[in-house]
Design a protein around this motif. Structure first.
Motif, PDB file in Angstrom:
ATOM      1  N   PHE A  23     -90.057  80.905 -37.116  1.00 59.21           N
ATOM      2  CA  PHE A  23     -88.833  80.791 -37.921  1.00 59.21           C
ATOM      3  C   PHE A  23     -88.833  79.506 -38.721  1.00 59.21           C
ATOM      4  O   PHE A  23     -88.452  79.472 -39.882  1.00 59.21           O
ATOM      5  N   PRO A  27     -89.855  77.112 -47.590  1.00 62.47           N
ATOM      6  CA  PRO A  27     -88.929  76.783 -48.679  1.00 62.47           C
ATOM      7  C   PRO A  27     -89.080  75.345 -49.162  1.00 62.47           C
ATOM      8  O   PRO A  27     -88.956  75.071 -50.347  1.00 62.47           O
ATOM      9  N   LEU A  28     -89.382  74.465 -48.226  1.00 62.92           N
ATOM     10  CA  LEU A  28     -89.518  73.056 -48.597  1.00 62.92           C
ATOM     11  C   LEU A  28     -90.709  72.851 -49.528  1.00 62.92           C
ATOM     12  O   LEU A  28     -90.607  72.166 -50.548  1.00 62.92           O
ATOM     13  N   MET A  57     -89.810  74.366 -52.815  1.00 65.68           N
ATOM     14  CA  MET A  57     -88.914  73.513 -53.594  1.00 65.68           C
ATOM     15  C   MET A  57     -89.665  72.319 -54.188  1.00 65.68           C
ATOM     16  O   MET A  57     -89.474  71.958 -55.342  1.00 65.68           O
ATOM     17  N   ASN A  73     -76.954  61.466 -46.774  1.00 62.28           N
ATOM     18  CA  ASN A  73     -76.906  62.926 -46.914  1.00 62.28           C
ATOM     19  C   ASN A  73     -75.528  63.504 -46.650  1.00 62.28           C
ATOM     20  O   ASN A  73     -75.399  64.677 -46.339  1.00 62.28           O
ATOM     21  N   LEU A  97     -77.875  66.826 -56.388  1.00 55.42           N
ATOM     22  CA  LEU A  97     -78.944  67.822 -56.231  1.00 55.42           C
ATOM     23  C   LEU A  97     -78.354  69.218 -56.133  1.00 55.42           C
ATOM     24  O   LEU A  97     -78.842  70.154 -56.752  1.00 55.42           O
ATOM     25  N   TYR A  98     -77.291  69.353 -55.357  1.00 52.83           N
ATOM     26  CA  TYR A  98     -76.652  70.662 -55.190  1.00 52.83           C
ATOM     27  C   TYR A  98     -76.146  71.179 -56.528  1.00 52.83           C
ATOM     28  O   TYR A  98     -76.387  72.328 -56.904  1.00 52.83           O
ATOM     29  N   LEU A 155     -88.456  66.015 -36.378  1.00 58.94           N
ATOM     30  CA  LEU A 155     -87.704  64.817 -36.738  1.00 58.94           C
ATOM     31  C   LEU A 155     -87.548  64.710 -38.247  1.00 58.94           C
ATOM     32  O   LEU A 155     -86.463  64.456 -38.768  1.00 58.94           O
ATOM     33  N   VAL A 156     -88.655  64.925 -38.944  1.00 60.50           N
ATOM     34  CA  VAL A 156     -88.630  64.812 -40.401  1.00 60.50           C
ATOM     35  C   VAL A 156     -87.798  65.940 -41.013  1.00 60.50           C
ATOM     36  O   VAL A 156     -86.975  65.708 -41.903  1.00 60.50           O
ATOM     37  N   LEU A 157     -87.986  67.153 -40.484  1.00 61.66           N
ATOM     38  CA  LEU A 157     -87.236  68.288 -41.029  1.00 61.66           C
ATOM     39  C   LEU A 157     -85.739  68.108 -40.826  1.00 61.66           C
ATOM     40  O   LEU A 157     -84.932  68.532 -41.643  1.00 61.66           O
ATOM     41  N   LEU A 160     -84.101  65.543 -41.186  1.00 63.14           N
ATOM     42  CA  LEU A 160     -83.538  64.633 -42.177  1.00 63.14           C
ATOM     43  C   LEU A 160     -83.042  65.379 -43.396  1.00 63.14           C
ATOM     44  O   LEU A 160     -82.209  64.895 -44.134  1.00 63.14           O
ATOM     45  N   PHE A 161     -83.606  66.569 -43.623  1.00 71.54           N
ATOM     46  CA  PHE A 161     -83.141  67.367 -44.743  1.00 71.54           C
ATOM     47  C   PHE A 161     -81.855  68.035 -44.359  1.00 71.54           C
ATOM     48  O   PHE A 161     -81.805  68.709 -43.352  1.00 71.54           O
ATOM     49  N   PRO A 162     -80.833  67.895 -45.150  1.00 71.21           N
ATOM     50  CA  PRO A 162     -79.745  68.824 -44.937  1.00 71.21           C
ATOM     51  C   PRO A 162     -80.306  70.178 -45.346  1.00 71.21           C
ATOM     52  O   PRO A 162     -81.019  70.273 -46.351  1.00 71.21           O
ATOM     53  N   PHE A 198     -79.472  72.796 -46.813  1.00 72.54           N
ATOM     54  CA  PHE A 198     -79.287  73.486 -48.082  1.00 72.54           C
ATOM     55  C   PHE A 198     -80.081  72.858 -49.206  1.00 72.54           C
ATOM     56  O   PHE A 198     -80.079  73.344 -50.325  1.00 72.54           O
ATOM     57  N   MET A 199     -80.822  71.767 -48.915  1.00 74.85           N
ATOM     58  CA  MET A 199     -81.635  71.154 -49.951  1.00 74.85           C
ATOM     59  C   MET A 199     -82.646  72.171 -50.478  1.00 74.85           C
ATOM     60  O   MET A 199     -82.939  72.205 -51.654  1.00 74.85           O
ATOM     61  N   SER A 200     -83.152  73.023 -49.570  1.00 71.82           N
ATOM     62  CA  SER A 200     -84.089  74.048 -50.022  1.00 71.82           C
ATOM     63  C   SER A 200     -83.420  75.419 -49.970  1.00 71.82           C
ATOM     64  O   SER A 200     -84.080  76.440 -49.866  1.00 71.82           O
ATOM     65  N   ILE A 259     -81.899  77.242 -52.166  1.00 75.30           N
ATOM     66  CA  ILE A 259     -82.238  78.180 -53.226  1.00 75.30           C
ATOM     67  C   ILE A 259     -83.547  78.880 -52.879  1.00 75.30           C
ATOM     68  O   ILE A 259     -83.675  80.089 -53.006  1.00 75.30           O
ATOM     69  N   VAL A 318     -84.790  79.297 -49.867  1.00 78.02           N
ATOM     70  CA  VAL A 318     -84.539  80.222 -48.760  1.00 78.02           C
ATOM     71  C   VAL A 318     -83.946  81.513 -49.293  1.00 78.02           C
ATOM     72  O   VAL A 318     -84.321  82.611 -48.874  1.00 78.02           O
ATOM     73  N   ALA A 338     -82.311  79.580 -37.900  1.00 77.43           N
ATOM     74  CA  ALA A 338     -83.700  79.216 -38.185  1.00 77.43           C
ATOM     75  C   ALA A 338     -83.972  77.748 -37.897  1.00 77.43           C
ATOM     76  O   ALA A 338     -85.051  77.388 -37.456  1.00 77.43           O
ATOM     77  N   THR A 353     -85.510  72.746 -34.517  1.00 76.61           N
ATOM     78  CA  THR A 353     -85.574  71.286 -34.649  1.00 76.61           C
ATOM     79  C   THR A 353     -84.418  70.604 -33.923  1.00 76.61           C
ATOM     80  O   THR A 353     -84.381  69.392 -33.832  1.00 76.61           O
ATOM     81  N   ILE A 361     -71.415  76.334 -47.158  1.00 73.93           N
ATOM     82  CA  ILE A 361     -72.412  76.163 -48.211  1.00 73.93           C
ATOM     83  C   ILE A 361     -73.417  77.306 -48.179  1.00 73.93           C
ATOM     84  O   ILE A 361     -73.602  78.027 -49.158  1.00 73.93           O
TER      85      ILE A 361
END
Lengths: 464, 282
Positions: free
Chosen positions: A174, A182-183, A186, A389, A419-420, B113-115, B117-119, B121-123, B125, B127, B152, B156, B215
């Motif tokens: 997942f 997606p990352l 993007m 963030n 960004l959003y 840990l790194v993932l 840090l992303f909110p 919804f940054m990616s 679109i 997804v 999903a 993390t 969101i």
């Protein structure tokens, strides 16, 4: 053999055999291992692990069929460099007397499928490497007169020694499909001109580092906004983190005074802002501070103001407003966090300070603060990155407003809300991706350095 | 000395009381608005002039424009599924990272840990495009897409649970292992029962996500009003064309959502504190 002996002997076997890499497998293995580089699972089949070997082979055949087939992986990857060029066309159909549309290329889908197939190919390579090593190990065991695990034993080991493979498989899958892929997708957009500008939403091309150059260049229109948004993001994160921390600590210490009664009740009342969903509480505040909102109405009816206070229409007012409202949301978190730490500071240190005749202020700066900073530095840093963030507070409260004419970012927009807006509202995906990558690099460097130096991480095994 | 202390205490009590009033005023105002009889967003006075229960009744009976009852059911179903799936994910990952040592453990933890840090919804679109390519963004598949999106990231979110499992003595596992237990039996018969308070915390927090997120839901559901969750519904009540009629009903809906979420939060906090004080003493 008793269970105990079995464990011991298994441990012994494990010690004799250090893990095998692909290189050593190929170097030490014979013809069968070399052949298994091409025919996956051959090593396993030859040494008796027929089902396992057959499964490897099946996966290989399936992969090759889909990879080399029409519109398969190879085709998708080959289109990555060009990202497609056929426009949607109109063809006049004489027989039916209508225009028929021929399907054009959609760069966005080409990019997605190409990247997805690249990821699948990488995963396949990992499996391929595993199959060669597994075949080599099985062959070696057979040569040394041992019986390699049967398929049933392999399945059983999924519930025992290899349980991590069973349990981690689904969460990791997942994570890969819905977070990592997606990352990457993007991020790759940052190197294209995928944007509503110049009508590049259907067909777009690679542009290298152009987007980065135009964003970091403080003379371009978008660059100017980037630096001003970045500046405000840092100012916001600083104030939001440290004001919350100091005021929250102060409040926690007031409540923690030995003579204060009903400690739990005070904390519970303050914690209401955590308990109520943010989209409710912040939208309520938003409607309260509108020009005709209840705050302005009441102030006017008491004769305190003659015209409405510009909470959301003046940049400075709006900025102060979000920081203050964030105190309302954030202080309870600090209180919850700090109270536990305060109770853990050794009483003797306070007694010693009292004997030495230290003032309450000196006690605070020399006993309380050092202890708290020691324990809470990681917490502060996560708070700081979290505030960079902090989408909810800004987006629900001000939506980044006030926005000056001609700008895409408002005075209270953070990088994350900008960004959003760039991606969802303005469809400038390329610029949004650059902002995303920038934020990500900064945050991950901060976080990894902090965590890898933190005591709990270094000393993970020492605890038990 | 004693009078000085009493005076300070009185000041602190007054200060705290004042602060609590400030803290609660917006919620109190929201609560009063939900009983207001006059329509519209803005009013002259703090307290409504006339009180009514209509807002609550009409919220559930007038379903032709915004069907709040269905949104409630949608959100509930999604929340139950999300909760099961993500609790399973978190338990699996935290058991593995806490009790087992395997080669991709550290890389996995660093990646998580790194993932984190992303909110998410940054990616978002991206997804959405992936879900669309999988055919999950149309019609009845939308709830499934939402469940996937909400759970999903759970892979993390294991750090708190892992920290808790770390406090369960390793000696228990070793004893069980000597008695012939497999790792699976250790997981289900020792680790899980001992983690009960933390599991309750996990279940409740993941149950709450669909109720408070707007969101993700807005991007995935788009204009398909049939699949709205509660938070998109509340959000759309404040859109310009609805706000005059719907503002007081928004307040009523907000109260209805906030009360259970707040109660669940208060309950979990107790479990969380219990959990943080360690599992097996000694």
């Amino acid at each position: 053999m008793s269970k105990l002996e079995k464990t011991v002997s298994m441990k012994g076997r494990f010690l004799q055999r250090p893990s095998v890499g692909l290189l050593s497998a190929v170097c030490n293995g014979g013809g069968v291992v070399w052949a298994s580089l091409i025919v996956m699972g051959l090593g396993n089949i030859v040494s008796g692990q027929i089902i396992k070997g057959a499964l490897f082979l099946l996966v290989e055949l399936l992969f090759l069929a889909f990879f080399l087939g029409p519109e398969g992986g190879a085709y998708q990857i080959s289109r990555l460099p060009g990202l497609g060029e056929r426009l949607q066309g109109e063809v006049w159909n004489e027989d039916k007397g209508i225009f028929e549309y021929t399907e054009g290329d959609r760069s966005q889908l080409i990019l997605l499928y190409g990247i997805a197939w690249l990821c699948i190919a990488v995963l396949f390579l990992v499996l391929w490497r595993g199959s060669v090593i597994s075949g080599y190990k099985a062959l070696r065991m057979k040569r040394e007169g041992e019986r390699p695990n049967s398929f049933a034993e392999d399945i059983r080991s999924l519930f025992d020694g290899n349980i991590h493979r069973l349990l981690m498989a689904l969460p990791t899958a997942f994570l890969l499909v819905f977070t990592v892929l997606p990352l990457i997708y993007m991020m790759s957009m940052a190197f294209t001109d995928f944007s509503r500008e110049n009508d590049k939403l259907v067909l777009f091309d690679w542009v290298g580092f152009d987007n980065f150059i135009s964003i970091f260049n403080s003379n371009s229109a978008v660059g100017k906004q980037f630096w001003s948004v970045l500046g405000w993001t840092l100012v916001w994160a600083f104030f939001a983190t440290f004001l919350n921390f100091f005021l929250g600590t102060l409040l926690a210490m007031l409540i923690n005074r030995t003579s204060i009664k009903l400690k739990g009740a005070w904390r519970t009342v303050l914690a209401t802002t955590i308990a109520v969903p943010q989209f409710v509480s912040l939208m309520v505040i938003r409607s309260m501070v509108q020009p005709q909102g209840i705050v302005n109405r009441l102030l006017a009816s008491w004769g305190l103001i003659s015209s409405p206070l510009p909470f959301l229409t003046d940049a400075t007012w709006a900025r102060v407003l979000v920081i203050v409202i964030n105190l309302w949301i954030g202080i309870p978190y600090t209180i919850l966090q700090v109270t536990g730490v305060l109770n853990n500071i050794p009483k003797e240190q306070y007694d010693a300070a009292k004997v030495d005749g230290a003032s309450p202020f000196r006690t605070f700066t020399n006993v309380t603060m050092p202890h708290m900073m020691f324990v809470l530095t990681p917490y502060l840093i996560t708070q700081f990155t979290g505030n960079i963030n902090n989408f909810n507070v800004i987006y629900l409260l001000t939506r980044g407003e006030p926005i000056y004419v001609g700008n895409s970012a408002g005075a209270t927009d953070l990088l994350i809300t900008w960004l959003y807006k760039l991606s969802v509202d303005q469809q400038k995906y390329n610029l949004a991706a650059v902002v995303g990558i920038f934020t990500f690099v900064v945050l991950s460097v901060v976080a990894l350095v902090t965590y890898n130096n933190s005591k709990s991480y270094k000393n993970e095994e020492g605890f038990k | 000395m004693r009078t000085k202390r009493i005076v300070t205490d009185v000041f602190i009590y007054i200060f705290l009381a004042g602060l609590c009033v400030i803290w609660l005023v917006p919620f109190f105002w929201l609560f009063m608005q939900s009983f207001r009889a006059e329509p519209g967003q803005f009013i002259e006075t703090f307290f409504p002039k006339n009180y009514t229960l209509d807002n609550y009744i009409r919220l559930f009976t007038e379903t032709n424009v915004i069907n709040f009852a269905r949104m409630f059911v949608n959100t509930f179903v999604i929340a139950v599924c999300t909760c099961i799936l993500s609790t399973f994910f978190v338990l699996s990952v935290s058991y593995c990272t806490s009790r087992l040592r395997f080669s991709f453990r550290r890389p996995y933890m660093n990646m998580a840990l790194v993932l984190n840090l992303f909110p998410g919804f940054m990616s978002m679109i991206a997804v959405y495009f992936i879900l669309k390519a999988l055919g999950l963004t149309e019609g009845d598949m939308i709830p499934i897409a939402l469940i996937i999106v909400f759970s999903a990231g759970a892979g993390t979110q294991f750090y708190v649970m892992k920290g808790y499992m770390d406090t369960i003595p390793k000696a228990l596992d070793e004893a069980a292992s000597l008695d012939g237990c497999t790792k699976w039996q250790i997981f289900t018969k020792i680790t899980l029962p001992l983690s009960k308070p933390m599991i309750v915390y996990q279940v409740v927090t993941s149950f709450m996500i669909p109720w408070i997120d707007f969101i993700f839901a807005r991007i995935i559901v788009r204009a398909e009003a049939k699949y709205y969750t509660v938070s998109i519904g509340l959000w759309s009540m404040l859109e310009r064309e609805y706000v005059w009629d719907w503002y007081t009903r928004f307040c009523a809906g907000a109260v209805l959502v906030s009360i259970p979420v707040a109660i669940l939060f208060m309950v979990t906090q107790r479990f969380y504190r219990e959990a943080m004080s360690g599992s097996v003493k000694g």
